[in-house]
Design a protein around this motif. Structure first.
Motif, PDB file in Angstrom:
ATOM      1  N   GLN A 151       0.816  -1.205   0.000  1.00  0.00           N
ATOM      2  CA  GLN A 151       0.000   0.000   0.000  1.00  0.00           C
ATOM      3  C   GLN A 151       0.856   1.263   0.000  1.00  0.00           C
ATOM      4  O   GLN A 151       1.990   1.254   0.482  1.00  0.00           O
ATOM      5  N   THR A 206      -5.291   9.303   1.935  1.00  0.00           N
ATOM      6  CA  THR A 206      -5.853   8.054   1.408  1.00  0.00           C
ATOM      7  C   THR A 206      -4.744   7.034   1.205  1.00  0.00           C
ATOM      8  O   THR A 206      -3.559   7.382   1.196  1.00  0.00           O
ATOM      9  N   SER A 207      -5.145   5.791   1.050  1.00  0.00           N
ATOM     10  CA  SER A 207      -4.179   4.758   0.714  1.00  0.00           C
ATOM     11  C   SER A 207      -4.699   3.987  -0.489  1.00  0.00           C
ATOM     12  O   SER A 207      -5.902   3.927  -0.733  1.00  0.00           O
ATOM     13  N   TYR A 208      -3.770   3.430  -1.253  1.00  0.00           N
ATOM     14  CA  TYR A 208      -4.126   2.645  -2.419  1.00  0.00           C
ATOM     15  C   TYR A 208      -3.068   1.586  -2.646  1.00  0.00           C
ATOM     16  O   TYR A 208      -1.971   1.646  -2.073  1.00  0.00           O
ATOM     17  N   THR A 209      -3.381   0.609  -3.467  1.00  0.00           N
ATOM     18  CA  THR A 209      -2.460  -0.487  -3.764  1.00  0.00           C
ATOM     19  C   THR A 209      -1.313   0.023  -4.617  1.00  0.00           C
ATOM     20  O   THR A 209      -1.537   0.698  -5.626  1.00  0.00           O
TER      21      THR A 209
END
Length: 93
Positions: free
Chosen positions: A75, A87-90
């Motif tokens: 992440q 925010t977090s994302y892959t």
């Protein structure tokens, strides 16, 4: 899984190596949040209006790091200056 923090300079800091999340006031009374995995902190969010805004970003970053660490894929945690959100994302190549 690995969690990474994207700084305002575009560098990635490994969350597990982060030892400090700080908020500081600049000379023009704006606030910023920085992360540190070594001697020099890396800015995560800048231009924050006041201490409360900086505290909110700092706390959201800490919670995001904790939540992202249980994800099945690596992440990245990032601050969006336009909408003032964390925010977090892959992580993708």
């Amino acid at each position: 899984m690995d969690v990474w923090i994207e700084t305002t300079a575009g560098t990635l800091v490994k969350a597990s190596a982060t030892t400090h999340i700080s908020m500081r006031q600049t000379d023009n009374s704006k606030w910023y949040v920085s992360v540190s995995a070594s001697a020099a902190p890396a800015e995560f969010a800048t231009g924050l209006a006041d201490k409360e805004a900086a505290r909110t970003v700092r706390n959201t970053l800490a919670l995001s790091m904790s939540t992202a660490s249980s994800a099945e894929e690596p992440q990245v945690v990032v601050y969006d200056d336009q909408d003032r959100s964390v925010t977090s994302y892959t992580l993708a190549a």
